[in-house]
Design a protein around this motif. Structure first.
Motif, PDB file in Angstrom:
ATOM      1  N   ARG A  25      45.344  55.320  43.543  1.00 39.16           N
ATOM      2  CA  ARG A  25      46.515  56.195  43.436  1.00 39.16           C
ATOM      3  C   ARG A  25      46.923  56.721  44.809  1.00 39.16           C
ATOM      4  O   ARG A  25      48.123  56.849  45.107  1.00 39.16           O
ATOM      5  CB  ARG A  25      46.206  57.366  42.501  1.00 39.16           C
ATOM      6  N   LEU A  26      45.935  57.011  45.653  1.00 39.14           N
ATOM      7  CA  LEU A  26      46.221  57.481  47.003  1.00 39.14           C
ATOM      8  C   LEU A  26      46.967  56.413  47.800  1.00 39.14           C
ATOM      9  O   LEU A  26      47.940  56.713  48.505  1.00 39.14           O
ATOM     10  CB  LEU A  26      44.921  57.849  47.714  1.00 39.14           C
ATOM     11  N   VAL A  27      46.543  55.163  47.659  1.00 37.81           N
ATOM     12  CA  VAL A  27      47.225  54.057  48.336  1.00 37.81           C
ATOM     13  C   VAL A  27      48.659  53.929  47.834  1.00 37.81           C
ATOM     14  O   VAL A  27      49.592  53.721  48.618  1.00 37.81           O
ATOM     15  CB  VAL A  27      46.464  52.733  48.119  1.00 37.81           C
ATOM     16  N   GLN A  28      48.852  54.076  46.521  1.00 38.58           N
ATOM     17  CA  GLN A  28      50.204  54.009  45.943  1.00 38.58           C
ATOM     18  C   GLN A  28      51.105  55.087  46.537  1.00 38.58           C
ATOM     19  O   GLN A  28      52.273  54.837  46.856  1.00 38.58           O
ATOM     20  CB  GLN A  28      50.133  54.169  44.427  1.00 38.58           C
ATOM     21  N   LYS A  29      50.565  56.288  46.667  1.00 44.08           N
ATOM     22  CA  LYS A  29      51.344  57.398  47.223  1.00 44.08           C
ATOM     23  C   LYS A  29      51.793  57.087  48.651  1.00 44.08           C
ATOM     24  O   LYS A  29      52.937  57.329  49.032  1.00 44.08           O
ATOM     25  CB  LYS A  29      50.503  58.681  47.217  1.00 44.08           C
TER      26      LYS A  29
END
Length: 210
Positions: free
Chosen positions: A177-181
């Motif tokens: 999710r952090l990478v997506q953000k």
């Protein structure tokens, strides 16, 4: 269908259900935690910006983290104590406030007081002002100068930037999710993957969430 096969199918169904629910809940939990943490950090960055503005009033420039800490602990700020106001009669005589002060018709005194006593009234701990929650990370502070044209002159204007990258306060959450953000921000001009107040590229003291 024998019992062993039925049992296997049930396990697969449960596993798929768990994966499906987790794929939905993980982003929701991530976003909720991000919102809660950023609400705290945004207030912290706003405080830093307020203290920076007070430092700038006294020193004519913005401060590094070390300079700002020293200022809050041992520095002084000033305010102007006023006695009397310029009257219509004074204006009719063509007097400005400065001229009225020079003539002793009104008083304007500069009073210096402790920065800590004046600015730290809400229980803020100066020692932890730059701490990123309880992560062990620090808010990054950078100062610089921008050239601006004022009439025919070019002057240097002091600027500062205080920033907290996503990794400093979200790295314990879902990595995907952090990478997506971060990826979502790459397509946006002048975006920053985290919280930031002030700027080294323009004269401003607001945050990137405002």
């Amino acid at each position: 269908m024998n019992k062993a096969l039925m049992g296997l199918v049930a396990v697969v169904v449960l596993a798929l259900g768990y994966v499906t629910v987790k794929s939905i809940l993980d982003p929701v939990q991530f976003d909720k935690q991000q919102e809660l943490r950023e609400a705290v950090l945004q207030k912290q960055l706003k405080k830093i910006a307020t203290y920076q503005e007070e430092y700038n009033k006294v020193h004519g420039k913005f401060a590094t983290a070390e300079e700002l800490t020293e200022f809050l602990n041992n520095g002084k700020v000033y305010y102007v104590r006023s006695e009397g106001e310029i009257t219509e009669s004074m204006r009719e005589q063509g007097l400005t406030v400065e001229q009225a002060v020079a003539k002793g018709l009104i008083k304007r005194d500069t009073v210096w007081v402790s920065a800590k006593d004046s600015l730290i009234k809400d229980g803020t701990d100066i020692a932890t002002l730059f701490d990123v929650l309880s992560t062990g990370n620090k808010i990054e502070v950078e100062v610089g100068n921008l050239k601006q044209e004022v009439g025919k002159d070019t002057i240097n204007v002091s600027v500062f930037e205080a920033r907290i990258p996503f990794e400093s306060y979200l790295s314990d959450l879902d990595k995907g999710r952090l990478v997506q953000k971060k990826e979502a921000l790459k397509s946006k001009a002048k975006s920053y993957p985290g919280l930031r107040i002030g700027s080294l590229e323009e004269v401003r003291t607001t945050g990137n969430w405002e």
